[in-house]
Design an enzyme around this catalytic site. Sequence first.
Site, PDB file in Angstrom:
ATOM      1  N   HIS A 317      -0.825   4.243   5.349  1.00 31.57           N
ATOM      2  CA  HIS A 317      -2.221   4.377   4.941  1.00 31.57           C
ATOM      3  C   HIS A 317      -3.077   4.491   6.187  1.00 31.57           C
ATOM      4  CE1 HIS A 317      -6.116   3.485   3.047  1.00 31.57           C
ATOM      5  NE2 HIS A 317      -5.542   3.784   1.905  1.00 31.57           N
ATOM      6  N   ASP A 375      -0.794   4.482  -3.905  1.00 30.59           N
ATOM      7  CA  ASP A 375      -0.632   5.795  -4.535  1.00 30.59           C
ATOM      8  C   ASP A 375       0.808   6.049  -4.951  1.00 30.59           C
ATOM      9  OD1 ASP A 375      -3.372   6.657  -4.125  1.00 30.59           O
ATOM     10  OD2 ASP A 375      -2.875   6.758  -2.008  1.00 30.59           O
TER      11      ASP A 375
END
Length: 458
Positions: A317, A375
């Site tokens: 991320h 995600d």
Amino acid sequence: MTENSNSPATEPSEFTLYNNKTGESWDLPVLEGSVGPRVLDVRKLYAQTGMFTYDPGFTSTASCRSQITFIDGDKGLLMHRGYPIDILAEKTGYLEVCFLLLYGDLPSPEEKEDFENSITMHTMLHDQILTLFRGFRRNAHPMAIMVGVVGALSAFYHDETNINDPLKRMIAAHRMIAKVPTIGAYAFKYSLGQPFVYPDNKLTFSENLLRMMFAVPTEEYKVNPVLARAMDRILILHADHEQNASTSTVRLAGSSGANPFACIAAGVASLWGPSHGGANEAVLKMLDEIGTSDRIPQFIERAKDKNDPFRLMGFGHRVYKNYDPRAKVMRAACYEVLEELGIKDDPLLDIAMELEQIALKDEYFISHKLYPNVDFYSGIILKAMGFPTSMFTVLFAIGRTVGWVAHWKEMLGDEELKIGRPRQLYVGSPQREFKELDRRSHSEKPSWHWLWSDTKKS
């Protein structure tokens, strides 16, 4: 740039900026937040020095003050109003988190009931709005429909465009939280050619969302409580994430005085990008590309090759240099949903689970902190629940609406509010002599000429 020698080394009150060529110096105040890095105040920098700062992507620039969300990417910490995200996901519901983001505290039992009733009473859409959906092609991406219909709400609720009235702002905030799920569900139904399902006031927010998505008039629909709880967690985990691209877009649009519906539509459009809200959709496309489990090793090696453009979606991320705190909650929900639905032999899910185990054990992934992120798991859950990949970003937008609205509301109450006006480092031509048309010639045709020629041929 050095710390002012008159200030303590551990807690400087100001920094001093030196010009090594002229010997000039300027003091830069330091602003202290409640937690997190200190911030250099450069608001007067241009007036004092004639220079701007250069920060592509604004990754080192604080554009505002905010009390809503705090992220410490190095520690893997995400807090809303001081509450860690994992505690909120475990012990509260989505509408409690909405109240927290909007008003600063978790609701009392009475406040919770009043707020839930207010949201419930606003879930229906004006009947004429339904005609807007028929103006889209059936194969239109649901996010395209979302952008259009959310923006069109300003044509139906004129009173809420008065952003100077606190009461009107509150009503607009409640309307947005209530109606965006209905718009998202109807975009889904329209793409399927199925009739719209009206909201049911007896159901919770997440139960109602699932019903509007999957119920049909010819059959009774019973909401699975495990799936409803998973959906509630998905919404909570996506409710806000500080000054990300879409939230910054909403703030920038709102700084001009634009109405709330236009601002949220701008946020929806920004979220649509594959590097933002479309990341979980990209995860499923990646799994499709891998195809079978025996191809995983070659894709792992490609991901490690710096010269290969391929990268594993759903790992690592930009903000978190540790484990994404939302991923821990989503991982647990993922396994609950798969067990509840009895899914054991889906090829894509098998690939996903094997990738997860490799990422958690492989030294390359561990050393580069490429842990599975929110995600990765949300894409798996939504696929298992029966959502097509085109709906993943829509569900993200539904959850994020409250974050956008909370930041919009906070921004309008900020005494330091100014219209957003980022600066630039201009690298184009300096002032040139203008030539009349018959005096202009170019040795090489511009690149658009060849693109336009190819377009005409096709």
